[in-house]
Design a protein around this motif. Sequence first.
Motif: not given
Ligand code: NOJ
Length: 521
Positions: A102, A196, A387, A198, A257, A59, A318-319
Amino acid sequence: MDPWWRHAVIYQVYVRSFADSGGDGIGDLPGVRSRLPYLRDLGVDALWLNPFYPSPQADAGYDVSDYRDVDPRFGTLADAEALIEDAHAHGLRLIFDLVPNHTSDQHPWFQAALAAKPGSRERARYLFRDGRGALPPNNWRSAFGGRAWTQVADGQWYLHLFAPQQPDLDWTNEDVRAEFRSILRFWLDRGVDGFRIDVAHGLAKDPAMTDLGHGQATSGPAVEGHPHWDLDEVHDVYRDWRAISDTYAGDRTFVGEVWVADPTRLARYLRPDELHTAFNFTFLLAPWDAKALREAIDESLRAMSEVGAPATWVLSNHDVIRHVTRYGGGATGRRRARAAALLMLALPGGAYVYQGEELGLPEVEDLPADLRQDPTFWRTKGADPGRDGCRVPLPWSGTEPPFGFGSGGTWLPQPPDWSGLTVERQSADPASMLSLYRTALRHRAALTALSPGTLTWLPAAENVLAFERAPGFFCVVNAGERPAAIPPAVPGELLLASDPLTDSRTLPPATAAWYRAEATT
Ligand code: NOJ
């Protein structure tokens, strides 16, 4: 003086798509270092770097296998240390991305958990459970599509709210808590200015692991009562981390986030002994409409003021689909994006600029399926395009791909018509998006010095926003389809407009302008 993070403009560097020094088509830390002068001259205060740690990249780096090193694709630990030093020398602070919800399935802890027995200390760091007969323990879904449980050889299941390669940690486990305290210190000791966090709203899970009920989705902002988003127990973790960061000099900071629907719930993360700031997804999700934007602004300011935290503003990351495209694409989307930039940068608090938005990059919608890398695309069998379209490498210079990104192509193809959007082309054009961002950021720096951090709305026509932001500084946005008169309550001289005005008291459609009572800038 207010600490820097209360009004900073933070530029998001998506490392793999920023600048490639190694010639492998993937951006890297030396690439970021080489472009620090660009970022300094743009006028931002700090950089947030997406994860660059060792990772199988299931990811894009949000599957970390070692939290204290750098993936060879992106450089070395020495490169990260040199970047911190160089950024500081350029007057830029650095925020790293911390992924506590995770790990990667290749992390030594998860490998040890797989090799260990049910009930062992190794398994207890993750969320292993027995199934319900042949079925998984409950009905939770992965945010990337499909179920949130994967079965291992001995029949137990482990939870992954994202991809199966991202097993969720158990934050009630003391090993987990101690490990992350140590990771924080590792980077704080190296001079990083903040983190930041996550999925900051996801660390605590309902111990009974009750099924998702009606209307309780995994994706989208969390609503109250959800079994794995925004549980009260997450706040203990942030109080613990804040106590650590406060022992370091230099105003270190956390930005969460936190995807929650209710700004009042968001504000709970920003109580004085928890995180400093959080992303404002309410603003990001608002459509191009004056009423919706004003509501998002008012709600955010109200909720933040309850806990004494500054608001933050963000249009892209980026999402999500790049906002030029979200706002309608083409010339319309670009015009609105220019106006939105002046709106965002006039608001009190911090702002986030996602790399490429200062170039007006649109979403790349026609990427070939075989080049797509986002697990969302693959886990939904293409139903969700994912994305990748907002993650295409930046165009720096020249007339054809890879547009100065590096010497070895780009990990995702750049559209050939980005030749008109390169940094080189836009630097030479006073009417470009890049010139607008540079000028706006220069004026904003002066404004921050005056600003009390508040905003006063002024009467304005329908679909027009007008506010005084600091004594003598005004912002007006015409989100409508017709020209609008500048409200009489806005005095002064035109400082900057997102597009040319036919006369200084009329705003064309999809235009924003800044006014100043006396011309001192
Ligand atoms: C949020 C991140 O911004 C995203 O890119 C990621 O896939 C998920 N969290 C899982 O870590």
